[in-house]
Scaffold this motif. Structure first.
Motif, PDB file in Angstrom:
ATOM      1  N   MET A   1       0.852  -1.184   0.000  1.00  0.00           N
ATOM      2  CA  MET A   1       0.000   0.000   0.000  1.00  0.00           C
ATOM      3  C   MET A   1       0.893   1.241   0.000  1.00  0.00           C
ATOM      4  N   SER A   2       0.555   2.164  -0.817  1.00  0.00           N
ATOM      5  CA  SER A   2       1.351   3.368  -0.993  1.00  0.00           C
ATOM      6  C   SER A   2       1.313   4.258   0.241  1.00  0.00           C
ATOM      7  N   ALA A   3       2.472   4.824   0.553  1.00  0.00           N
ATOM      8  CA  ALA A   3       2.547   5.786   1.658  1.00  0.00           C
ATOM      9  C   ALA A   3       1.704   7.018   1.354  1.00  0.00           C
ATOM     10  N   ASP A   4       1.540   7.336   0.056  1.00  0.00           N
ATOM     11  CA  ASP A   4       0.706   8.477  -0.327  1.00  0.00           C
ATOM     12  C   ASP A   4      -0.738   8.268   0.117  1.00  0.00           C
ATOM     13  N   TYR A   5      -1.266   7.059  -0.097  1.00  0.00           N
ATOM     14  CA  TYR A   5      -2.637   6.782   0.315  1.00  0.00           C
ATOM     15  C   TYR A   5      -2.772   6.831   1.835  1.00  0.00           C
ATOM     16  N   LYS A   6      -1.771   6.338   2.533  1.00  0.00           N
ATOM     17  CA  LYS A   6      -1.812   6.391   3.995  1.00  0.00           C
ATOM     18  C   LYS A   6      -1.811   7.832   4.488  1.00  0.00           C
ATOM     19  N   ALA A   7      -1.046   8.683   3.834  1.00  0.00           N
ATOM     20  CA  ALA A   7      -0.999  10.097   4.222  1.00  0.00           C
ATOM     21  C   ALA A   7      -2.330  10.788   3.952  1.00  0.00           C
ATOM     22  N   VAL A   8      -2.930  10.493   2.808  1.00  0.00           N
ATOM     23  CA  VAL A   8      -4.239  11.078   2.484  1.00  0.00           C
ATOM     24  C   VAL A   8      -5.275  10.588   3.493  1.00  0.00           C
ATOM     25  N   PHE A   9      -5.255   9.283   3.768  1.00  0.00           N
ATOM     26  CA  PHE A   9      -6.175   8.711   4.743  1.00  0.00           C
ATOM     27  C   PHE A   9      -6.012   9.407   6.095  1.00  0.00           C
ATOM     28  N   ALA A  10      -4.785   9.571   6.540  1.00  0.00           N
ATOM     29  CA  ALA A  10      -4.514  10.205   7.841  1.00  0.00           C
ATOM     30  C   ALA A  10      -5.020  11.645   7.871  1.00  0.00           C
ATOM     31  N   ARG A  11      -4.932  12.330   6.760  1.00  0.00           N
ATOM     32  CA  ARG A  11      -5.421  13.714   6.700  1.00  0.00           C
ATOM     33  C   ARG A  11      -6.931  13.767   6.928  1.00  0.00           C
ATOM     34  N   TYR A  12      -7.658  12.788   6.384  1.00  0.00           N
ATOM     35  CA  TYR A  12      -9.112  12.773   6.533  1.00  0.00           C
ATOM     36  C   TYR A  12      -9.568  12.136   7.839  1.00  0.00           C
ATOM     37  N   ASP A  13      -8.730  11.327   8.459  1.00  0.00           N
ATOM     38  CA  ASP A  13      -9.051  10.672   9.727  1.00  0.00           C
ATOM     39  C   ASP A  13      -8.821  11.670  10.857  1.00  0.00           C
ATOM     40  N   THR A  14      -9.740  12.600  10.998  1.00  0.00           N
ATOM     41  CA  THR A  14      -9.532  13.745  11.887  1.00  0.00           C
ATOM     42  C   THR A  14      -9.438  13.372  13.359  1.00  0.00           C
ATOM     43  N   ASP A  15     -10.038  12.259  13.762  1.00  0.00           N
ATOM     44  CA  ASP A  15      -9.921  11.868  15.170  1.00  0.00           C
ATOM     45  C   ASP A  15      -8.786  10.869  15.398  1.00  0.00           C
ATOM     46  N   GLY A  16      -8.104  10.463  14.321  1.00  0.00           N
ATOM     47  CA  GLY A  16      -6.933   9.622  14.430  1.00  0.00           C
ATOM     48  C   GLY A  16      -7.180   8.203  14.901  1.00  0.00           C
ATOM     49  N   ASP A  17      -8.407   7.696  14.727  1.00  0.00           N
ATOM     50  CA  ASP A  17      -8.716   6.356  15.226  1.00  0.00           C
ATOM     51  C   ASP A  17      -8.451   5.245  14.210  1.00  0.00           C
ATOM     52  N   GLY A  18      -7.952   5.613  13.027  1.00  0.00           N
ATOM     53  CA  GLY A  18      -7.640   4.607  12.022  1.00  0.00           C
ATOM     54  C   GLY A  18      -8.823   4.169  11.188  1.00  0.00           C
ATOM     55  N   ARG A  19      -9.933   4.887  11.315  1.00  0.00           N
ATOM     56  CA  ARG A  19     -11.139   4.575  10.531  1.00  0.00           C
ATOM     57  C   ARG A  19     -11.806   5.883  10.136  1.00  0.00           C
ATOM     58  N   LEU A  20     -12.389   5.881   8.953  1.00  0.00           N
ATOM     59  CA  LEU A  20     -13.124   7.064   8.494  1.00  0.00           C
ATOM     60  C   LEU A  20     -14.615   6.863   8.703  1.00  0.00           C
ATOM     61  N   THR A  21     -15.228   7.840   9.337  1.00  0.00           N
ATOM     62  CA  THR A  21     -16.676   7.832   9.514  1.00  0.00           C
ATOM     63  C   THR A  21     -17.326   8.479   8.297  1.00  0.00           C
ATOM     64  N   ALA A  22     -18.630   8.357   8.210  1.00  0.00           N
ATOM     65  CA  ALA A  22     -19.363   9.013   7.126  1.00  0.00           C
ATOM     66  C   ALA A  22     -19.149  10.528   7.190  1.00  0.00           C
ATOM     67  N   ASP A  23     -19.090  11.089   8.392  1.00  0.00           N
ATOM     68  CA  ASP A  23     -18.862  12.533   8.528  1.00  0.00           C
ATOM     69  C   ASP A  23     -17.481  12.933   8.017  1.00  0.00           C
ATOM     70  N   GLU A  24     -16.469  12.114   8.299  1.00  0.00           N
ATOM     71  CA  GLU A  24     -15.125  12.422   7.825  1.00  0.00           C
ATOM     72  C   GLU A  24     -15.051  12.324   6.304  1.00  0.00           C
ATOM     73  N   VAL A  25     -15.715  11.343   5.724  1.00  0.00           N
ATOM     74  CA  VAL A  25     -15.740  11.213   4.266  1.00  0.00           C
ATOM     75  C   VAL A  25     -16.530  12.369   3.653  1.00  0.00           C
ATOM     76  N   THR A  26     -17.622  12.739   4.292  1.00  0.00           N
ATOM     77  CA  THR A  26     -18.409  13.879   3.808  1.00  0.00           C
ATOM     78  C   THR A  26     -17.562  15.141   3.807  1.00  0.00           C
ATOM     79  N   SER A  27     -16.800  15.362   4.867  1.00  0.00           N
ATOM     80  CA  SER A  27     -15.924  16.542   4.932  1.00  0.00           C
ATOM     81  C   SER A  27     -14.866  16.504   3.844  1.00  0.00           C
ATOM     82  N   ALA A  28     -14.317  15.326   3.598  1.00  0.00           N
ATOM     83  CA  ALA A  28     -13.302  15.184   2.550  1.00  0.00           C
ATOM     84  C   ALA A  28     -13.885  15.532   1.186  1.00  0.00           C
ATOM     85  N   ILE A  29     -15.064  15.019   0.911  1.00  0.00           N
ATOM     86  CA  ILE A  29     -15.696  15.280  -0.384  1.00  0.00           C
ATOM     87  C   ILE A  29     -16.136  16.738  -0.473  1.00  0.00           C
TER      88      ILE A  29
END
Length: 77
Positions: A1-29
């Motif tokens: 898995m690319s480090a770029d994708y991990k960095a993008v994921f971490a940017r959107y994972d605002t609470d840092g729990d390692g999972r994206l919620t619907a609210d976090e995905v909504t904010s990203a979009i």
């Protein structure tokens, strides 16, 4: 898995729990389309979760996020 994708994921994972919620995905979009109303994105986010949330737990892990990011490169910008 690319480090770029991990960095993008971490940017959107605002609470840092390692999972994206619907609210976090909504904010990203919403960040991709600043003029869009967040309420108008609920159908899009629901469809994305239906397709990419493979374990159907209502959250996206980094492994589930990668195919989404590959199909929506705008998320990485």
């Amino acid at each position: 898995m690319s480090a770029d994708y991990k960095a993008v994921f971490a940017r959107y994972d605002t609470d840092g729990d390692g999972r994206l919620t619907a609210d976090e995905v909504t904010s990203a979009i919403a960040g991709m389309f600043p003029a869009a109303e967040v309420n108008d994105l609920s159908g899009i986010v629901k469809a994305l979760f239906e397709q990419y949330d493979v374990d159907h737990d209502g959250l996206l892990t980094v492994t589930e996020f990668v195919p989404l990011a590959e199909n929506l490169p705008e998320l990485g910008s």
